[in-house]
Design an enzyme around this catalytic site. Sequence first.
Site, PDB file in Angstrom:
ATOM      1  N   THR A   8      45.577  -6.225  71.451  1.00  0.00           N
ATOM      2  CA  THR A   8      46.482  -5.700  70.430  1.00  0.00           C
ATOM      3  C   THR A   8      46.575  -4.171  70.445  1.00  0.00           C
ATOM      4  O   THR A   8      47.325  -3.601  69.661  1.00  0.00           O
ATOM      5  CB  THR A   8      46.033  -6.150  69.035  1.00  0.00           C
ATOM      6  OG1 THR A   8      44.683  -5.702  68.831  1.00  0.00           O
ATOM      7  CG2 THR A   8      46.122  -7.661  68.888  1.00  0.00           C
ATOM      8  N   CYS A   9      45.850  -3.516  71.326  1.00  0.00           N
ATOM      9  CA  CYS A   9      45.808  -2.054  71.383  1.00  0.00           C
ATOM     10  C   CYS A   9      46.982  -1.518  72.204  1.00  0.00           C
ATOM     11  O   CYS A   9      47.132  -1.865  73.379  1.00  0.00           O
ATOM     12  CB  CYS A   9      44.485  -1.606  71.999  1.00  0.00           C
ATOM     13  SG  CYS A   9      44.371   0.153  72.324  1.00  0.00           S
ATOM     14  N   ASP A  10      47.805  -0.679  71.583  1.00  0.00           N
ATOM     15  CA  ASP A  10      48.964  -0.110  72.277  1.00  0.00           C
ATOM     16  C   ASP A  10      48.566   0.716  73.493  1.00  0.00           C
ATOM     17  O   ASP A  10      49.217   0.665  74.528  1.00  0.00           O
ATOM     18  CB  ASP A  10      49.789   0.765  71.325  1.00  0.00           C
ATOM     19  CG  ASP A  10      50.531  -0.057  70.278  1.00  0.00           C
ATOM     20  OD1 ASP A  10      50.759  -1.261  70.514  1.00  0.00           O
ATOM     21  OD2 ASP A  10      50.876   0.511  69.230  1.00  0.00           O
TER      22      ASP A  10
END
Length: 105
Positions: A8-10
């Site tokens: 979920t980390c950009d």
Amino acid sequence: MRLYGLKTCDTCRKALKSLPDAEFVDVRAQGMPVDVLDRALAKFGDALVNTRSTTWRGLDMAERERPPRVLLTEHPALMKRPLIEADGALFLGWTERTRAALGVA
């Protein structure tokens, strides 16, 4: 090459897009291999813990004072991301320096 981070980390997604051949390891789902965690702590020390994260802000003072290895084992989302392992070397973050070392524009 392996990229350790969160799906979920950009920033991890940006790194993966630039490193299509990298194997992605979601540390929340799969955990961090102990040997890699030990090497990363030896190289980066306390900098491996992201003290600006939501997870960090949710910890009380007693938890924050625990050793980084314990914190990262119990709360993998506390790790600064991404951690990239390439040819035996470790890189932390998707910085200009990391991209240059990996030969990515």
